[in-house]
Design a protein around this motif. Structure first.
Motif, short mmCIF file in Angstrom:
data_model
loop_
_atom_site.label_atom_id
_atom_site.label_comp_id
_atom_site.label_asym_id
_atom_site.label_seq_id
_atom_site.Cartn_x
_atom_site.Cartn_y
_atom_site.Cartn_z
N ASN A 115 -51.54 2.80 -16.10
CA ASN A 115 -50.49 1.46 -16.28
C ASN A 115 -50.84 1.51 -17.53
O ASN A 115 -49.30 0.90 -18.03
N ILE A 116 -51.69 1.20 -18.39
CA ILE A 116 -52.46 1.29 -19.65
C ILE A 116 -52.67 1.95 -19.95
O ILE A 116 -53.16 2.80 -20.04
N SER A 128 -50.99 -3.21 -13.27
CA SER A 128 -51.61 -2.53 -13.87
C SER A 128 -53.07 -2.00 -13.18
O SER A 128 -53.82 -3.04 -13.05
N LYS A 129 -54.02 -1.27 -12.50
CA LYS A 129 -54.39 -1.09 -11.83
C LYS A 129 -56.14 -0.17 -12.65
O LYS A 129 -57.21 0.29 -12.01
N VAL A 134 -53.57 -8.42 -18.58
CA VAL A 134 -53.60 -7.48 -17.60
C VAL A 134 -52.88 -7.66 -16.34
O VAL A 134 -53.00 -8.70 -15.55
N GLN A 135 -51.39 -7.23 -16.49
CA GLN A 135 -50.41 -7.48 -15.52
C GLN A 135 -51.49 -6.96 -13.55
O GLN A 135 -51.85 -5.90 -13.96
N GLN A 172 -47.60 -1.06 -21.85
CA GLN A 172 -48.31 -1.70 -20.17
C GLN A 172 -46.83 -1.78 -19.62
O GLN A 172 -45.90 -2.87 -20.15
N GLY A 173 -46.24 -0.84 -18.15
CA GLY A 173 -44.80 -0.67 -18.15
C GLY A 173 -44.06 -0.53 -19.32
O GLY A 173 -44.29 -0.30 -20.40
N ILE A 208 -57.05 2.22 -17.05
CA ILE A 208 -56.92 2.27 -18.32
C ILE A 208 -56.23 3.73 -19.00
O ILE A 208 -57.59 4.44 -18.34
#
Length: 240
Positions: A122-123, A41-42, A37-38, A167-168, A44
């Motif tokens: 973000n995911i 990323s806040k 998880v980057q 993701q991104g 899902i």
């Protein structure tokens, strides 16, 4: 000398134990996160874009009804599992059309923006296929003293999913599996063995769906557990 004899005897006993007990054929294993998880990323969002597939000789509609019920439970519970395991907000999508789901699988910018705006996500996890039920692992033939042969079919219970993760600007396609040995059945001469009933064994398929969900969340985190003799990873706390 006495110490050497005692140690040798101990090794011999351990060797007998390891060769005579299948339950000890496990090895410790640590699996790193495949999709860390980057920091950006806040949250899902989970999207259901999947079809149900069920192998077996039982009536197709009955099989599909059981696995569809399990799939609905799986989809409903997955955000809670992700939230608990990853300590990140997680949601179920309820707004995308079928066409938008297809576009999202191609990483469509407009659809990602729509989801990000509504959920702050973000995911994105798109569930594409659900496969659940029983697979025939092997048929063992035993010769009787009268010259006849008995055949026994061995089955595993499983629940598998095909998913796409975004993701991104990164896109990943993964197959998540969960299975264990289940039961055996006699095979009558000239006939195929009818596998375990889906309704009667629904709780066993559901247990594999729960393990599958844990395996899916494991994509995003380090996991510690055991690798069994079938090459399947079982996370610590899931039967250990």
């Amino acid at each position: 000398m006495k110490f050497f004899s005692t140690a040798l005897a101990g090794l011999f006993i351990i060797g007998l134990t390891l060769t005579g007990c299948k339950s000890l054929s496990f090895t410790q294993k640590t699996l790193p996160a495949e999709i860390p998880v980057q920091d950006f990323s806040k949250s899902i969002v989970v999207i259901d874009a999947g079809d149900v597939y069920t192998p077996g000789l039982a009536i197709t509609k009955k099989r599909e009804a059981v696995v569809t019920s399990i799939k609905n439970s799986y989809f409903s519970n997955l955000p809670d599992i992700l939230r608990k395991d990853l300590q990140i907000s997680a949601f179920r999508d309820t707004i995308l059309t079928d066409d938008e789901k297809k576009r999202l699988l191609q990483n469509d910018d407009a659809v990602r923006l729509k989801l990000a705006t509504k959920y702050g996500a973000n995911i994105f996890i798109i569930l594409q296929n659900y496969e659940g039920g029983f697979s025939q692992d092997d048929i063992v033939r035993t010769k009787n003293s009268d010259g006849s042969t008995d055949k026994t079919a061995y089955y595993s219970v499983f629940f598998n999913t095909d998913i796409t993760v975004i993701q991104g600007d990164q896109l990943y396609r993964k197959r998540i599996t969960a299975s264990r040995e289940h039961s055996k059945r006699s095979v009558l001469s000239g006939l195929l063995a009818r596998g375990p009933g889906y309704e009667a064994n629904k709780k066993d398929i559901l247990a594999m769906a729960n393990r599958n969900a844990a395996n899916l969340s494991g994509l995003f985190r380090e996991r510690r557990g055991m690798m069994n003799g079938r090459g399947e990873f079982i996370e610590k706390g899931d039967g250990f």
